[in-house]
Write a protein that holds these residues in place. Structure first.
Motif, mmCIF file in Angstrom:
data_model
loop_
_atom_site.group_PDB
_atom_site.id
_atom_site.type_symbol
_atom_site.label_atom_id
_atom_site.label_comp_id
_atom_site.label_asym_id
_atom_site.label_seq_id
_atom_site.Cartn_x
_atom_site.Cartn_y
_atom_site.Cartn_z
ATOM 1 N N ALA A 201 0.637 -1.237 -0.037
ATOM 2 C CA ALA A 201 0.099 0.287 0.497
ATOM 3 C C ALA A 201 0.981 0.930 -0.113
ATOM 4 O O ALA A 201 0.436 2.253 -1.015
ATOM 5 C CB ALA A 201 -0.953 -0.493 1.532
ATOM 6 N N HIS A 202 2.274 0.858 0.610
ATOM 7 C CA HIS A 202 2.604 1.914 0.842
ATOM 8 C C HIS A 202 3.376 2.564 -0.838
ATOM 9 O O HIS A 202 3.501 3.853 -0.948
ATOM 10 C CB HIS A 202 3.881 2.367 1.453
ATOM 11 C CG HIS A 202 5.033 3.397 1.910
ATOM 12 N ND1 HIS A 202 6.569 3.162 1.371
ATOM 13 C CD2 HIS A 202 4.640 4.108 2.608
ATOM 14 C CE1 HIS A 202 6.505 3.626 1.015
ATOM 15 N NE2 HIS A 202 6.471 4.722 2.167
ATOM 16 N N ALA B 31 1.721 6.986 -7.083
ATOM 17 C CA ALA B 31 0.181 7.998 -7.933
ATOM 18 C C ALA B 31 0.786 8.713 -6.719
ATOM 19 O O ALA B 31 0.636 9.851 -7.758
ATOM 20 C CB ALA B 31 -1.426 7.247 -6.362
ATOM 21 N N ALA B 32 1.564 9.194 -5.272
ATOM 22 C CA ALA B 32 1.864 10.214 -5.193
ATOM 23 C C ALA B 32 2.846 11.186 -6.859
ATOM 24 O O ALA B 32 3.209 12.585 -7.378
ATOM 25 C CB ALA B 32 1.874 10.910 -3.847
ATOM 26 N N ARG B 33 3.581 10.709 -7.033
ATOM 27 C CA ARG B 33 5.391 11.135 -7.633
ATOM 28 C C ARG B 33 4.126 10.883 -9.161
ATOM 29 O O ARG B 33 4.816 11.845 -9.528
ATOM 30 C CB ARG B 33 6.457 9.545 -7.808
ATOM 31 C CG ARG B 33 6.765 9.754 -6.747
ATOM 32 C CD ARG B 33 8.355 8.599 -6.607
ATOM 33 N NE ARG B 33 8.656 9.000 -7.925
ATOM 34 C CZ ARG B 33 9.601 9.034 -7.418
ATOM 35 N NH1 ARG B 33 10.745 9.564 -7.136
ATOM 36 N NH2 ARG B 33 10.424 9.137 -8.799
ATOM 37 N N THR B 34 3.169 10.676 -9.221
ATOM 38 C CA THR B 34 2.686 10.579 -10.456
ATOM 39 C C THR B 34 2.081 11.797 -10.991
ATOM 40 O O THR B 34 1.728 11.887 -11.592
ATOM 41 C CB THR B 34 1.618 9.412 -10.762
ATOM 42 O OG1 THR B 34 3.017 8.373 -10.921
ATOM 43 C CG2 THR B 34 1.128 9.382 -12.359
ATOM 44 N N ALA B 35 0.979 12.020 -9.515
ATOM 45 C CA ALA B 35 0.454 12.875 -9.184
ATOM 46 C C ALA B 35 1.390 14.307 -9.440
ATOM 47 O O ALA B 35 1.107 15.396 -10.564
ATOM 48 C CB ALA B 35 -0.468 13.283 -8.064
ATOM 49 N N VAL B 36 2.165 14.094 -8.946
ATOM 50 C CA VAL B 36 3.356 15.092 -9.050
ATOM 51 C C VAL B 36 3.641 16.184 -10.660
ATOM 52 O O VAL B 36 4.071 17.165 -11.596
ATOM 53 C CB VAL B 36 4.823 14.998 -8.226
ATOM 54 C CG1 VAL B 36 5.856 16.222 -8.606
ATOM 55 C CG2 VAL B 36 3.882 15.372 -6.490
ATOM 56 N N ALA B 37 4.794 14.681 -10.825
ATOM 57 C CA ALA B 37 4.691 14.740 -12.288
ATOM 58 C C ALA B 37 4.142 15.341 -13.648
ATOM 59 O O ALA B 37 3.812 16.460 -14.263
ATOM 60 C CB ALA B 37 5.561 13.387 -12.705
ATOM 61 N N LEU C 5 -7.549 1.731 -2.345
ATOM 62 C CA LEU C 5 -7.135 0.996 -1.373
ATOM 63 C C LEU C 5 -8.661 1.401 -0.239
ATOM 64 O O LEU C 5 -7.857 0.984 0.847
ATOM 65 C CB LEU C 5 -5.751 2.088 -0.580
ATOM 66 C CG LEU C 5 -4.644 1.678 -1.864
ATOM 67 C CD1 LEU C 5 -3.600 2.682 -0.983
ATOM 68 C CD2 LEU C 5 -4.157 0.432 -1.130
ATOM 69 N N GLY C 6 -9.063 2.070 -0.424
ATOM 70 C CA GLY C 6 -10.736 2.444 0.555
ATOM 71 C C GLY C 6 -10.460 2.961 1.449
ATOM 72 O O GLY C 6 -10.955 3.413 2.938
ATOM 73 N N VAL C 7 -9.066 3.892 1.244
ATOM 74 C CA VAL C 7 -9.148 5.640 2.350
ATOM 75 C C VAL C 7 -9.167 6.529 1.343
ATOM 76 O O VAL C 7 -9.868 7.564 1.615
ATOM 77 C CB VAL C 7 -7.743 5.564 2.233
ATOM 78 C CG1 VAL C 7 -7.717 4.011 3.430
ATOM 79 C CG2 VAL C 7 -7.206 5.519 1.761
#
Length: 81
Positions: free
Chosen positions: A17-18, A24-30, A50-52
């Motif tokens: 999950a981490h 996903a965070a790196r993809t969003a920044v790029a 992930l249901g969060v």
């Protein structure tokens, strides 16, 4: 299943999950740096998988609420950024 096996399984799931969230965070920044229209889409989809994903209550104008009330419809969906 032993307690050690259970802890190993939970640790592996947490690491996966981490890794997914960091990716996903790196993809969003790029995507943001590239000028993408919806740079948060991948992160939002990952959080949802992930249901969060936090709940979101859309804020509608009085005019939009009147139209929904008159038509008997309801608003569904989720925020995309």
């Amino acid at each position: 299943m032993s307690k050690l096996d259970d802890l190993t399984r939970k640790s592996t799931a947490l690491q996966r999950a981490h890794d997914e969230l960091v990716s996903a965070a790196r993809t969003a920044v790029a995507a943001y740096w590239d000028g993408d229209e919806q740079p948060m889409a991948v992160l939002i989809d990952t959080l949802d998988a992930l249901g969060v994903l936090p709940e979101y209550a859309p804020q509608l104008t009085d005019q939009a609420l009147d139209l929904l009330t008159a038509g008997g419809g309801r608003v569904v969906g989720r925020r995309l950024a």
